[in-house]
Write a protein that holds these residues in place. Sequence first.
Motif, PDB file in Angstrom:
ATOM      1  N   GLY A 112       0.818  -1.218   0.000  1.00  0.00           N
ATOM      2  CA  GLY A 112       0.000   0.000   0.000  1.00  0.00           C
ATOM      3  C   GLY A 112       0.844   1.256   0.000  1.00  0.00           C
ATOM      4  O   GLY A 112       0.607   2.198  -0.776  1.00  0.00           O
ATOM      5  N   VAL A 113       1.862   1.286   0.854  1.00  0.00           N
ATOM      6  CA  VAL A 113       2.712   2.480   0.956  1.00  0.00           C
ATOM      7  C   VAL A 113       3.471   2.707  -0.359  1.00  0.00           C
ATOM      8  O   VAL A 113       3.577   3.830  -0.853  1.00  0.00           O
ATOM      9  N   GLN A 114       3.975   1.616  -0.941  1.00  0.00           N
ATOM     10  CA  GLN A 114       4.701   1.765  -2.211  1.00  0.00           C
ATOM     11  C   GLN A 114       3.761   2.262  -3.314  1.00  0.00           C
ATOM     12  O   GLN A 114       4.159   3.098  -4.144  1.00  0.00           O
ATOM     13  N   ALA A 115       2.529   1.772  -3.328  1.00  0.00           N
ATOM     14  CA  ALA A 115       1.578   2.212  -4.358  1.00  0.00           C
ATOM     15  C   ALA A 115       1.354   3.717  -4.259  1.00  0.00           C
ATOM     16  O   ALA A 115       1.363   4.429  -5.277  1.00  0.00           O
ATOM     17  N   ALA A 116       1.173   4.209  -3.027  1.00  0.00           N
ATOM     18  CA  ALA A 116       0.954   5.653  -2.842  1.00  0.00           C
ATOM     19  C   ALA A 116       2.180   6.434  -3.307  1.00  0.00           C
ATOM     20  O   ALA A 116       2.067   7.428  -4.045  1.00  0.00           O
ATOM     21  N   ALA A 117       3.360   5.973  -2.879  1.00  0.00           N
ATOM     22  CA  ALA A 117       4.595   6.675  -3.250  1.00  0.00           C
ATOM     23  C   ALA A 117       4.789   6.659  -4.764  1.00  0.00           C
ATOM     24  O   ALA A 117       5.158   7.669  -5.375  1.00  0.00           O
ATOM     25  N   SER A 118       4.519   5.506  -5.393  1.00  0.00           N
ATOM     26  CA  SER A 118       4.744   5.385  -6.838  1.00  0.00           C
ATOM     27  C   SER A 118       3.767   6.253  -7.636  1.00  0.00           C
ATOM     28  O   SER A 118       4.137   6.779  -8.684  1.00  0.00           O
ATOM     29  N   LEU A 119       2.539   6.375  -7.139  1.00  0.00           N
ATOM     30  CA  LEU A 119       1.591   7.262  -7.845  1.00  0.00           C
ATOM     31  C   LEU A 119       2.174   8.664  -7.946  1.00  0.00           C
ATOM     32  O   LEU A 119       2.137   9.302  -9.001  1.00  0.00           O
ATOM     33  N   ARG A 120       2.757   9.135  -6.847  1.00  0.00           N
ATOM     34  CA  ARG A 120       3.343  10.486  -6.867  1.00  0.00           C
ATOM     35  C   ARG A 120       4.602  10.517  -7.731  1.00  0.00           C
ATOM     36  O   ARG A 120       4.791  11.438  -8.530  1.00  0.00           O
ATOM     37  N   GLU A 121       5.463   9.479  -7.588  1.00  0.00           N
ATOM     38  CA  GLU A 121       6.698   9.446  -8.395  1.00  0.00           C
ATOM     39  C   GLU A 121       6.377   9.437  -9.885  1.00  0.00           C
ATOM     40  O   GLU A 121       7.109  10.014 -10.694  1.00  0.00           O
ATOM     41  N   GLU A 122       5.272   8.782 -10.242  1.00  0.00           N
ATOM     42  CA  GLU A 122       4.911   8.677 -11.665  1.00  0.00           C
ATOM     43  C   GLU A 122       4.167   9.914 -12.162  1.00  0.00           C
ATOM     44  O   GLU A 122       3.769   9.974 -13.316  1.00  0.00           O
TER      45      GLU A 122
END
Length: 417
Positions: A14-24
């Motif tokens: 979950g945390v990686q998904a949130a971070a990746s949405l912003r990174e992308e």
Amino acid sequence: MKNGVVIVGTGHAGVQAAASLREEGYDGPVILLGDEKDLPYHKPPLSKTFIKDTEAKPQPLRGETFYSGHNIDLRPGLRIDRIDAGARALDVAGGGTIPFDRLILATGSRPRLLPLPGSDLAGVISLRSLDDARIIRELSANASDAVILGGGFIGLEIAATLSAGGRKVTVVEAADRVLGRAVAPVIAAHVHERLIAGGVRILTGTTVARLEGENGHVSAAVTSTGERLAAQLVIVGIGVVPNSELAETAGIATGNGIRIDNRMRTSLPEVLAVGDVANYRHWATETDVRLESVQNATDQAKLAARTILGREEAYSAVPWFWSDIGDMKLQMVGLTTAGDRHIVSGDPAENKLSVYHFCGDRLIAIESINRPADHMLGRKMLGAGFSPTTEQVQAGPDALKAALAAHQQAVPAAAAG
Ligand code: FAD
């Protein structure tokens, strides 16, 4: 997307998904919620360093300011009871709804329960969360004898940790060897022998018939052979079950987890699933798998974010995993299921050992103990689709490195020609 992306589960995925949405580059609303109250934390240290060191602090996945700094609305301590797929909304336990445009289910898994007389006694516990680890740390401070039910990775990690801390530890494993089908027999045998040499007792082919207590607290485990093992602490480590009920009751396809395609999409187009809860057809083995590892959670979450942003990429990450059992660092890359030929290299007497798994001539996986170079090379070789010869494996890491480099030079040349 007015309501944005809602992510259920504040674990690794979950945390990686949130971070990746912003990174992308996603700039809409992101709500990251989960039922645990702690700042999201790393799970692997719980069975390794955290339970033995009374001063150890949880290791946060991201710093406290990361979430607000990236405009991620982190809502810990919130449990979701139901997905209203028609209304595209979540029902929060205790009241309230949260609407979404896209939903990522990162609900993980939970320990399998053991229906055993006495399993409700105090001192009987499984390890999944930081709260569980806090309880185990407290209980083990007053326990001289511990029984571990299940000789899987987590059970053996805990056994080694408690034994090193001076407790008398017995592992009770129903199968005829530890680590089940997860590793090659030679690896399982080495781990078994070394744990025994370190003072852990291991009973294979044995189950626990009942747990006994005094004043509501566990005092002994009675085995299927009638042996009474003193125990003030019993840890149940007999595997996990995926938290897929939310999806199932919303009509999303499930089956040993939530079924997803190679873009992390469930059978409902606006709902994705990642991590321990996700079951998918693996690109290399063509079999349905549900992997329980930090790598799997992280890489699937990254791809889910990319899918939401419309990037058409199929999942192709090479799976890998590690486990620290006493003085043994186990590292695994690839999936061994289709293996029909195995090359063992290294020396068990030095506590350094690798098994290269092949399907015909194709390298499919490497398992190693205290041979990190083999593991890192394995990740590169599998990522590049390179299979070494028996001679190259036996010649060691330098020969493998050279062979891989030659392959990598030849492949672009062949593609260009
Ligand atoms: P989780 O981390 O389980 O997160 C899911 C979250 O969703 C949880 O917080 C859960 O409470 C929450 N949730 C579930 N349902 C709801 C709901 N309805 N509403 C709100 N929240 C909900 N892997 C390795 O690769 N190497 C290791 O050495 C290793 N060691 C481990 C040691 C331990 C003790 C444990 C427990 C696991 C270990 N793992 C290891 C496995 C790894 O931690 C998991 O694969 C990883 O945590 C999976 O991440 P996830 O986000 O999918 O699930």
